[in-house]
Design an enzyme around this catalytic site. Structure first.
Site, PDB file in Angstrom:
ATOM      1  N   ASP A 167      -8.913  -4.024  -5.831  1.00  0.00           N
ATOM      2  CA  ASP A 167      -8.910  -4.857  -4.612  1.00  0.00           C
ATOM      3  C   ASP A 167      -9.755  -3.902  -3.161  1.00  0.00           C
ATOM      4  O   ASP A 167      -9.305  -4.558  -2.317  1.00  0.00           O
ATOM      5  CB  ASP A 167      -7.835  -4.496  -4.059  1.00  0.00           C
ATOM      6  CG  ASP A 167      -6.687  -3.747  -3.340  1.00  0.00           C
ATOM      7  OD1 ASP A 167      -7.534  -2.635  -3.558  1.00  0.00           O
ATOM      8  OD2 ASP A 167      -5.322  -3.773  -3.248  1.00  0.00           O
ATOM      9  N   SER A 203       0.734  -1.312  -0.207  1.00  0.00           N
ATOM     10  CA  SER A 203       0.044   0.013   0.621  1.00  0.00           C
ATOM     11  C   SER A 203       0.895   0.847   0.488  1.00  0.00           C
ATOM     12  O   SER A 203       1.727   1.318  -0.728  1.00  0.00           O
ATOM     13  CB  SER A 203      -0.824  -0.573   1.337  1.00  0.00           C
ATOM     14  OG  SER A 203      -2.234   0.962   1.311  1.00  0.00           O
ATOM     15  N   HIS A 208      -7.013  -6.167  -1.305  1.00  0.00           N
ATOM     16  CA  HIS A 208      -5.909  -5.028  -0.055  1.00  0.00           C
ATOM     17  C   HIS A 208      -5.945  -5.212   0.565  1.00  0.00           C
ATOM     18  O   HIS A 208      -4.011  -4.851   1.043  1.00  0.00           O
ATOM     19  CB  HIS A 208      -6.414  -3.295  -0.227  1.00  0.00           C
ATOM     20  CG  HIS A 208      -5.579  -2.377  -0.287  1.00  0.00           C
ATOM     21  ND1 HIS A 208      -4.234  -2.039  -0.932  1.00  0.00           N
ATOM     22  CD2 HIS A 208      -4.615  -1.811   0.956  1.00  0.00           C
ATOM     23  CE1 HIS A 208      -3.771  -1.357  -0.813  1.00  0.00           C
ATOM     24  NE2 HIS A 208      -3.754  -1.410   0.591  1.00  0.00           N
TER      25      HIS A 208
END
Length: 296
Positions: free
Chosen positions: A241, A83, A263
């Protein structure tokens, strides 16, 4: 002990927004570290500010890399970021390519997150609901800091507004103008495999009906959140995602951009409750073997 994942340089794992090392007994990288170590890799999960700009986080990471190199005697490190961690490691590699062997983005918002754009539009910081959301996130960050048993350093600075801006399309566009290494020249394409001696890789997942929403993932609160968040996407509707779009994640050599993983699943969070047929730990093991084969 197997040596299949025994990379030449240590692997450093960098978390995303609201990241941590270990909450009491629950690690950020669920199952990754012991699996990689069993394969012979030197693996070090690190902590940077849970909420701050990618540049500030990147400077903190550079300081930690210096410590790791002194501790291990290694000349370089392999960086893997999840991320916002992907932006963090990109910054470090752009600033000190001599210390970095490879950069790997895992579900990184390398062209920004439509979810961050949605929150910026619907929850402006000067409004009551914006202030309420910020207060809630700051409280969550404070609680997570208190529970993080894997980090023993001084408390790292927090700047929620800087963190949020760093994830928006506009914020990442500015970041990319300063640090373009590994970015594709065309939308949805692949970037340069090697820049300034640093290898660049990426992979990510997408929500897939009948695959990511099956079995134990039906009970996973984070997965349900990703399904809700995915509704905010327009440019990559149906191709995210839940937090990052499929093509927005591209950087360097794109290993794959449509694993059936949301995610959080992509780093095996929620105690490994992932969709049917998915194995996030295996992706990390395969990549460590890939790095080893490349002499990294």
């Amino acid at each position: 002990m197997s040596q299949e994942q025994a990379t030449r340089y240590p692997i450093v794992l960098v978390p995303g927004l609201l990241g941590f090392v270990k909450l009491v007994v629950y690690p950020y990288w669920v199952g990754m570290v012991p699996a990689l170590r069993r394969g012979g890799a030197t693996v070090i999960p690190v902590m940077v500010s849970a909420m701050n700009s990618s540049e500030i986080r990147g400077e903190q990471l550079l300081g930690r890399i210096d410590e790791i190199l002194r501790e291990t005697g290694a000349a370089k490190v392999n960086l893997i970021g999840h991320s916002q961690g992907a932006l963090t490691i990109r910054y470090a590699a752009a600033k000190r390519p001599d210390l970095i062997a490879s950069v790997t983005s895992v579900a990184g918002p390398n062209h920004g997150s439509e979810l961050a754009d949605f929150f910026e539009l619907r929850f402006p910081r000067h409004t009551a609901r914006g202030r309420l959301l910020n207060a809630a996130l700051l409280f969550v960050g404070w609680v997570m800091h208190r529970l993080d048993t894997g980090y023993r350093g001084t408390r790292l600075p927090t700047d929620l507004d800087a963190a949020h801006h760093s994830l928006t399309t506009a914020g990442v566009a500015l970041f990319n103008r300063q640090f373009p290494q590994g970015l594709p020249q065309i939308w949805g394409g692949q970037g340069a495999e090697q820049v300034n001696g640093v290898r660049y890789y990426s992979w990510s997942g997408t929500l897939q009906k009948g695959r990511t929403n099956r079995v134990l993932n039906l009970l996973d609160v984070t997965h349900i959140s990703c399904q809700i968040f995915a509704r905010t996407f327009t440019k990559e509707r149906g191709q995210s995602d839940g937090m990052v779009g499929r093509f927005s994640s591209h950087l360097g050599t794109v290993i794959r951009d449509d694993y059936p993983l949301d995610h959080f699943d992509i780093v095996n969070q929620s105690l490994g409750l992932v969709g049917k047929g998915a194995n996030a730990v295996a992706l990390f093991l395969e990549h460590a073997a890939r790095l080893k084969a490349a002499g990294l």
